[in-house]
Write an enzyme that holds these catalytic residues in place. Structure first.
Site, short mmCIF file in Angstrom:
data_model
loop_
_atom_site.label_atom_id
_atom_site.label_comp_id
_atom_site.label_asym_id
_atom_site.label_seq_id
_atom_site.Cartn_x
_atom_site.Cartn_y
_atom_site.Cartn_z
N ASP B 141 0.87 -1.07 -0.10
CA ASP B 141 0.18 0.36 -0.04
C ASP B 141 1.14 1.34 0.05
OD1 ASP B 141 -1.36 2.18 2.17
OD2 ASP B 141 -3.09 0.77 0.82
N TRP B 170 -5.59 1.43 -0.59
CA TRP B 170 -5.85 0.73 -1.63
C TRP B 170 -4.92 -0.32 -1.36
CZ3 TRP B 170 -6.71 4.72 -4.61
CH2 TRP B 170 -5.45 5.19 -4.61
N ASP B 171 -5.54 -1.10 0.17
CA ASP B 171 -5.28 -2.75 0.55
C ASP B 171 -6.80 -2.53 0.50
OD1 ASP B 171 -2.79 -3.96 1.21
OD2 ASP B 171 -2.30 -3.01 2.50
N LEU B 172 -7.34 -1.55 0.53
CA LEU B 172 -9.12 -1.36 1.99
C LEU B 172 -9.98 -1.92 0.41
CD1 LEU B 172 -8.91 0.98 4.69
CD2 LEU B 172 -9.10 -1.16 4.69
N GLY B 175 -8.74 -4.93 -1.35
CA GLY B 175 -10.08 -6.41 -0.77
C GLY B 175 -11.71 -6.18 -1.14
#
Lengths: 409, 409
Positions: B141, B170-172, B175
């Protein structure tokens, strides 16, 4: 793309969604469903919703923002204040075949769009409503963000006052949660025949996320506030560094291997070992690397300061370190990671011209679908009403004349 | 919650996902699928993956972060380096009933987990792999964020250098895109019997998002970089203001109605009208409000500066203005919007104690499911292997003794 890929890439084929929306969250949800193969019909009031002219605009006034978030949808424009328009759009929601009966909206407090009103006519209705807050009051990404905690821990340690994130992250997450909830509800309906009445408050997206990531839990368990960390990473070693020519780099060492590579690169192995002894620190532990981040950063800084961005890039490319050079949006769009990325394809967009537009980030069998243009406002009003409600040319002419509908301008 | 609500709230009931993951994106995807009713089995190497001790930690070393992102999953711990463990987990992925055959992973380059290897044994396999970049190289991220453009336009106009967002947005987003892609693939498989091979690069999530929001498109179309705006909102009127006692407020006027209310509140109506005339500006236009934001902010500032946070709050509550007071995480968790919010419920979490944990932000029929505790590492190893692979107590004892599996510590 073979036949299997094409159809696995369109898993929501046969689904029809009516979207009555504005701004980011609901439009992103609709666009995302469209990218998965759903037929998404965005219904707007005559003249467009509040987001229709939102900046950035082209010289002729087309919204780059609106066209970006409404790609691949069909557009119906109708008078949503009058009875005739409301009746028409209600019919479009409820009388839209077995894959229809799905409403995605962020317009609160319109009785004719209530779940009970519509479900009385179509019991298997799937209705997802995005709210500001759970109590129905208004909130937007910028206000939700202010209230959640992040702006007071963003930016340099010496900064006072809040720093907002520029990315409307809560809106974006809310949009994807909405698309996911609708997709789940479709599966449930296909298995059971039952519809779903779903409520999704933007504020609850932020609260759930801050909870899931431990920010709220930590505050419940510990009286000590998490400090402002600048560009350091909480609990890990990560920091930005500036080159001799002003280029900046984000450097991350998640593992001992990364950290070892960073000490090798910067020629600080002996100094780091000496520090470990002097400070009684075990730098194989991520917590120790975080705890002693300032002295470590001070140790690594000269290596970056004495080199240009190009030299640093060349050296980092030989290592396992996680790194990136900070780039402007203009640098990003000129990079092969955009220009040669199959995620992007030239899209002729009325009002804008042909530009490199992204499709959905997930690829199936390695292939991306082509991005589809956003509609002109009302472009599909007649097509949709003919096809879904079987209106005749005479019907449509009368509705047009009575200013109940508008067609593409 | 009535029967219909309970089942509409679990639309992925009957689906079984094996998750081999770490950090944020893949774990959030798995947790989100679990919140929709899927049976999600997180498989970890003996001793846990790289995220198992990630900060923040409790005094006894339990990761608040790990438990927050793995709620409601079952945990299997196995030796993923040896043949026996790999064989066992391969079987768990492929021999897991009609709702199984789904792998969610962010571990790249393990041949035994390749699509082709697994699909040879289970043709309807759904496999979603989260990558750093599309070419398979690593990115996280923090590095993706550095390369995408936002840190160079975040923070005060006078600031030089990048400002990272604290939220791993970005990770969220990655996901949630992953959870959505899997849910879509489930529908596709149930309709056609076909599996899906899905690739989702974190970097492409960021690029697609920056493209969808117009940041990249604007940079393609215009040579002028978007400036650093501090806490102003591009293309709208929005700004933060400080109270006499240091409280800070985010104020947003998306519409003319909001803007009018702001001029009324601050007693600046006459001055704003005079400015409009002098500057030839039409403040009913959002672009004009944005263009002249500095002088408008200067005009509104004294009203905030001369009042306390409490006074400002009381006054704002009487208006239609979009606003929030900036709050710390500690203020957030003490607020009824958390403590009295049905999104949160007391969750007894081994290693942490009972805390207020969030469930999924979307509610069905107004009801939230109860949050479920995260597992202890390997807590369900034996239960899952008995149930899915029909292993006997003798089998399990042998595997335990050979250190192929571990059970909850």
């Amino acid at each position: 793309m073979n036949e299997t890929a094409r159809s696995a890439a369109q898993p929501l084929a046969g689904i029809r969604v009516v979207e009555i929306s504005s701004f980011v969250a609901a439009p992103l949800a609709g666009m995302t469903l469209s990218q998965l193969g759903a037929d998404v019909i965005r219904v707007d009031p005559l003249g467009g919703a509040a987001d229709y002219r939102r900046w950035p605009l082209t010289d002729d006034g087309t919204s780059i923002y609106w066209t970006g978030l409404n790609k691949g949808k069909r557009s119906v424009a109708a008078d949503l204040r009058g009875d005739a328009g409301q009746q028409l759009i209600s019919n479009l929601i409820t009388d839209s075949g077995p894959g229809g009966g799905i409403l995605l909206t962020n317009t609160v407090g319109r009785e004719w769009l209530d779940y009970d009103t519509l479900a009385a006519r179509r019991p298997d209705l799937i209705r997802l409503e995005i709210l500001g807050r759970a109590d129905g009051s208004t909130a937007v990404d910028y206000t939700v963000n202010a209230a959640i905690g992040f702006p007071l821990v963003t930016g340099p340690a010496e900064h006072a006052g809040p720093i907002n994130q520029v990315l409307p992250a809560w809106d974006l997450l809310c949009g994807l949660y909405a698309a996911l909830a609708i997709t789940g509800a479709v599966r449930h309906r296909e298995a059971t025949g039952e519809g779903s009445r779903i409520t999704l408050p933007l504020e609850d997206v932020a609260l759930a996320t801050a909870g899931n990531l431990g920010f709220l839990t930590e505050a419940m368990l510990s009286p000590t506030p998490r400090p402002r960390l600048g560009n350091a990473i909480y609990g890990q070693y990560g920091q930005h560094f500036s080159a001799a020519d002003g280029a900046t780099f984000m450097i991350v060492a998640l593992t001992s291997r990364h950290f070892h590579a960073l000490t090798e690169l910067t020629g600080t192995r002996a100094a780091v070992d000496a520090l470990a002894t002097a400070l009684d620190a075990d730098f194989t532990d991520e917590g120790a690397r975080y705890h002693h981040r300032d002295v470590l950063t001070g140790l690594f800084t000269p290596w970056f300061r004495d080199r240009t961005g190009v030299e640093i890039t060349a050296a980092l490319e030989q290592t396992s370190i996680l790194w990136e050079r900070y780039r402007t949006f203009h640098e990003v769009v000129a990079d092969p990671r955009v220009t040669a990325n199959p995620l992007f394809a030239p899209l002729p967009q009325p009002g804008i011209g042909t530009y490199l537009a992204p499709s959905a980030p997930a690829s199936v069998d390695g292939a991306h679908a082509s991005p589809q243009a956003a509609p002109r406002l009302g472009e599909h009003t007649e097509e949709v009403l003919r096809e879904q409600l079987h209106l005749s040319s005479t019907d449509l002419a009368q509705l047009r004349e009575a200013a109940v509908i508008a067609t593409g301008d």
